[in-house]
Design a protein around this motif. Structure first.
Motif: not given
Length: 253
Positions: A54-74
């Protein structure tokens, strides 16, 4: 020179082609090989590879990096709607110049009663607010369980409930509203889009260990007493001996 004959990434798939694993039903083996990405819960994906700055108007590469999630036994004994524990850091006293401290964000859990039309039973289950929102979005608890894929349910309890529901729909059990056949037929017609063969419904939601135990019980044969084996062999030998003896036909006078 590689340390292993086969790379460790394919060990699981190779194991499914040997021994009792290879004798499991084909539809169950296909369900194990399905690779589906879970619906993002703790982050919002961009959905595109490039975004304009939004500031420079130049295209920038973006990535969808999922957040590591811990699922407990419960989490397997409840319906958390895909939520889990997130581990990260925070600044002490909200000061960026201070020491970072470890922090674990946990979902807010509630005990709620959920009613199933197919099973005609009320369950008290540990849920999150997102689970209740998803149940409302699906217009009912049964629709939520039947529509949501395994990777998004992420709950052993949820998959067990799905298996029981599918079995009742496949068998059209008369124990559901035994005194009201019209209401029972109305319920079965309401969820008829989810009906699958009973042979497949029996394997839905089973872990690999449970599936192997089920297959072993199906293949189990009771031992035959030896006296029955010897008696059958003796009867067979006597019948062969009788057939090999010449038949004497007397002359008619």
């Amino acid at each position: 020179m590689p340390l292993h004959k086969y790379p460790p990434k394919i060990w699981q798939s190779l194991r499914l082609k040997q021994g009792i694993y290879a004798r499991l039903p084909a539809h169950y083996l296909c369900s194990l090989e399905e690779k589906q990405e879970p619906t993002p819960v703790h982050f919002k994906p961009h959905g595109v590879k490039f975004k304009r700055n939004p500031h420079t108007g130049q295209p920038e590469r973006v990535q969808d990096v999922p957040i590591p999630i811990y699922y407990p036994p419960e989490s397997q004994r409840g319906l958390w709607g895909g939520e889990g524990y997130i581990q990260g850091f925070r600044y002490a006293n909200n000061d960026k110049l201070s020491t970072r401290l470890r922090k674990t964000w946990k979902p807010q859990l509630f005990m709620r009663e959920l009613y199933s039309e197919i099973l005609d039973k009320t369950f008290t289950i540990q849920v999150t607010m997102r689970t209740l929102d998803l149940v409302d979005a699906c217009y009912g608890f049964d629709f939520y369980i039947l529509k949501t894929p395994k990777v998004d349910l992420n709950s052993k309890l949820g998959m067990d409930l799905k298996r029981v529901m599918l079995l009742r729909l496949a068998r059209k059990d008369t124990e559901l509203y035994p005194d009201d056949a019209e209401k029972r037929e109305l319920i079965y017609n309401k969820y008829k889009a989810f009906v699958i063969p009973e042979e497949e419904a029996e394997w839905v939601g089973l872990s690999l260990e449970e599936a192997v135990q089920k297959q072993m019980l199906l293949e189990k044969k009771d031992p035959v007493p030896l006296f029955k084996v010897y008696a059958e062999e003796l009867a067979h030998e006597l019948s062969l001996q009788k057939l090999s003896e010449p038949v004497v036909i007397g002359n008619k006078s």
